[in-house]
Design a protein around this motif. Structure first.
Motif, PDB file in Angstrom:
ATOM      1  N   TYR A   1       0.745  -1.128   0.083  1.00 11.82           N
ATOM      2  CA  TYR A   1       0.070  -0.084  -0.094  1.00 11.82           C
ATOM      3  C   TYR A   1       0.936   1.262  -0.153  1.00 11.82           C
ATOM      4  CZ  TYR A   1      -4.369  -2.344   0.903  1.00 11.82           C
ATOM      5  OH  TYR A   1      -5.602  -3.250   0.439  1.00 11.82           O
ATOM      6  N   GLN A   2       1.979   1.194   0.755  1.00 11.03           N
ATOM      7  CA  GLN A   2       2.778   2.369   0.660  1.00 11.03           C
ATOM      8  C   GLN A   2       3.423   2.557  -0.804  1.00 11.03           C
ATOM      9  OE1 GLN A   2       3.393   4.287   3.396  1.00 11.03           O
ATOM     10  NE2 GLN A   2       4.116   5.680   1.529  1.00 11.03           N
TER      11      GLN A   2
ATOM     12  N   ALA B   1       0.655   4.362  -2.712  1.00 13.79           N
ATOM     13  CA  ALA B   1       0.733   6.113  -2.188  1.00 13.79           C
ATOM     14  C   ALA B   1       1.876   6.738  -2.609  1.00 13.79           C
ATOM     15  CB  ALA B   1       0.878   6.105  -0.494  1.00 13.79           C
TER      16      ALA B   1
ATOM     17  N   LYS C   1      -4.419   8.173  -4.657  1.00 15.98           N
ATOM     18  CA  LYS C   1      -4.954   8.469  -3.449  1.00 15.98           C
ATOM     19  C   LYS C   1      -5.719   7.219  -2.965  1.00 15.98           C
ATOM     20  CE  LYS C   1      -3.811  12.871  -4.047  1.00 15.98           C
ATOM     21  NZ  LYS C   1      -2.666  13.571  -3.458  1.00 15.98           N
ATOM     22  N   ILE C   2      -5.708   7.083  -1.733  1.00 19.74           N
ATOM     23  CA  ILE C   2      -6.093   5.907  -1.278  1.00 19.74           C
ATOM     24  C   ILE C   2      -7.117   5.993  -0.181  1.00 19.74           C
ATOM     25  CG2 ILE C   2      -5.904   3.648   0.030  1.00 19.74           C
ATOM     26  CD1 ILE C   2      -2.664   3.865  -0.816  1.00 19.74           C
TER      27      ILE C   2
ATOM     28  N   ASN D   1      -0.633   8.993   4.640  1.00 18.52           N
ATOM     29  CA  ASN D   1      -0.390   7.607   3.875  1.00 18.52           C
ATOM     30  C   ASN D   1      -1.658   7.440   3.058  1.00 18.52           C
ATOM     31  OD1 ASN D   1       1.073   6.919   6.750  1.00 18.52           O
ATOM     32  ND2 ASN D   1       2.395   6.443   4.970  1.00 18.52           N
ATOM     33  N   TYR D   2      -2.702   7.926   3.674  1.00 14.70           N
ATOM     34  CA  TYR D   2      -4.181   7.752   3.059  1.00 14.70           C
ATOM     35  C   TYR D   2      -4.831   8.849   3.048  1.00 14.70           C
ATOM     36  CZ  TYR D   2      -5.865   6.097   7.506  1.00 14.70           C
ATOM     37  OH  TYR D   2      -6.097   6.059   8.758  1.00 14.70           O
TER      38      TYR D   2
ATOM     39  N   SER E   1     -10.371  14.019  -2.289  1.00 13.22           N
ATOM     40  CA  SER E   1      -8.904  13.925  -2.498  1.00 13.22           C
ATOM     41  C   SER E   1      -8.491  14.515  -3.777  1.00 13.22           C
ATOM     42  CB  SER E   1      -8.365  12.709  -2.326  1.00 13.22           C
ATOM     43  OG  SER E   1      -8.708  11.625  -3.559  1.00 13.22           O
TER      44      SER E   1
END
Length: 413
Positions: free
Chosen positions: A185-186, A189, A194-195, A210-211, A366
């Motif tokens: 997931y990093q 990002a 955008k998460i 991070n999100y 976002s």
């Protein structure tokens, strides 16, 4: 013995985002690692300001936050009792909105989105996906990928790599495991995507860094509802059992804490005489059978979500124990029918479609550079035989199917 070994091997995989919490359409037959201990003790989010505008758990944290001792009286009223994975105060999903101008700006952007599920073959994921896709469509955002990790963290890591090849602007996802998927997931990002997370966030992640945000059901509130249903049915006095998910997982921890606290504080004459854990949702008939064999005095059982409740019901029927009441969480199709027929007292329901709407709306936030709340939640909903048809529509945003209407009619006889 092989059944127990298999179950223990599955424990890490089962530490999934249990917002879906077992509304799985299929489940494993591997045995449960059951252990007993004595104890005393999701309105729809609006994606715009007008009807014509866009419409719809964490092992990183482990423990859950306590709500106030008066929380039981508030469950099911629309007030959010849960806190977020990092202790955040919840922003109700109904407070999210987009102006007509913002919607037009998003439509003009030509944006793309991807969705990565921990598991896609259940009622919860289906409803949440529908909420996401309906809202993305109204925002002009193209969904370029939808993946299903089938509970496997390594598959989700591969899914994320596949998704990144499509370079989506936004990703909406629920991690299968908060730790083993964190690096993947990093990387998402870091690539600029955008998460927005569902229910669960990776270990070490912080909203705004991070999100974008995390959206969840009010799992604490649902636990309160499940306790109140049994407390009321028993008239505030009796002996009960608990069948719980024996893995340290954020949203299920919240449910269990809420249930036990509500029973202890609101129903002091109800005694929890048996508490048995499982790691395989598909083997809860074995757990329930052991419970009623060891404690035939049990008058009611709380099950952590709907699939374990189905297993418990199967065991009770096999034993001829139709005198034992059941409550649970999550309005899957099978338990909806049993509630309509009067075989399950009721449950606390999530609102997965509304969750999907909120997640897609936050994705739009976002893209606009609009400030987003760290943690958003949809309210808990009390479901019983009286309102099961209405509740089904609230949860899935469709009319009750004919089989449920028929069951409700039969249940009234």
């Amino acid at each position: 013995m092989k059944r127990k070994v298999l179950a223990m091997a599955m424990a890490a995989v089962m530490a999934l985002g249990l917002g879906a919490c077992g509304e799985a359409a299929s489940s494993s037959t591997a045995g449960s690692a059951a252990s007993e201990s004595k104890s005393s003790s999701q309105s729809a989010a609006s994606a715009s300001s007008s009807a014509s505008s866009a419409s719809g758990t964490s092992s990183a944290s482990g423990s859950s936050s306590s709500a106030g001792s008066d929380s039981g009286a508030k469950a099911g009223t629309g007030e959010i009792l849960s806190t977020g994975p990092n202790g955040e105060t919840a922003t109700p999903a109904t407070e999210l909105s987009l102006t007509d101008e913002e919607i037009e700006e998003i439509k003009a952007g030509g944006y793309t989105a991807a969705i990565s599920f921990h598991y896609g073959g259940n009622d919860w994921s289906t409803a949440q996906r529908q909420g996401l896709e309906d809202t993305f469509k109204k925002l002009g955002i193209e969904v370029v990928a939808v993946t299903d990790a089938d509970f496997a963290p390594e598959q989700q890591v591969a899914d994320l790599e596949t998704i990144m090849a499509k370079k989506p602007d936004v990703l909406v996802s629920i991690p299968t495991d908060a730790t083993s998927t964190a690096d993947a997931y990093q990387r998402v990002a870091d690539a600029g995507t955008k998460i927005v997370f569902m229910d669960n966030v990776p270990a070490g992640f912080k909203a705004g860094e991070n999100y974008v945000s995390c959206v969840s059901a009010d799992n604490y509130g649902n636990g309160v509802i499940a306790a109140q249903l049994l407390g009321e049915k028993l008239g505030g006095k009796g002996k009960i059992g608990i069948i719980f998910y024996d893995v340290d997982f954020f949203v299920t921890n919240q449910r269990l804490e809420a249930f036990e606290k509500t029973i202890a504080e609101e129903y002091p004459d109800i005694e929890v005489v048996s508490k048995m854990g499982f790691t395989d949702e598909g083997a809860c008939d074995v757990v329930a059978d052991a419970m009623i064999t060891q404690h035939p005095e049990v008058e009611a059982i709380f099950c952590h979500w709907d699939i374990p409740c189905e297993g418990a019901m199967s065991a009770l029927r096999a034993a001829g124990r139709d005198d034992i009441y059941l409550s649970t969480i999550d309005l899957g199709n099978n338990v909806a029918k049993e509630i309509a027929l009067g075989n399950i007292v009721g449950l606390g329901a999530q609102l997965p479609y509304d969750q999907g709407v909120a997640e897609a709306t936050l994705a739009a936030y976002s893209l606009l550079g609009k400030d987003a709340p760290d943690y958003v939640a949809v309210p808990a909903k009390r479901v019983d035989q009286v309102n099961v048809l209405e509740a089904y529509t609230d949860v899935y945003h469709i009319d009750p199917p004919d089989w449920l209407v028929t069951a409700a009619e039969e249940g009234k006889k």
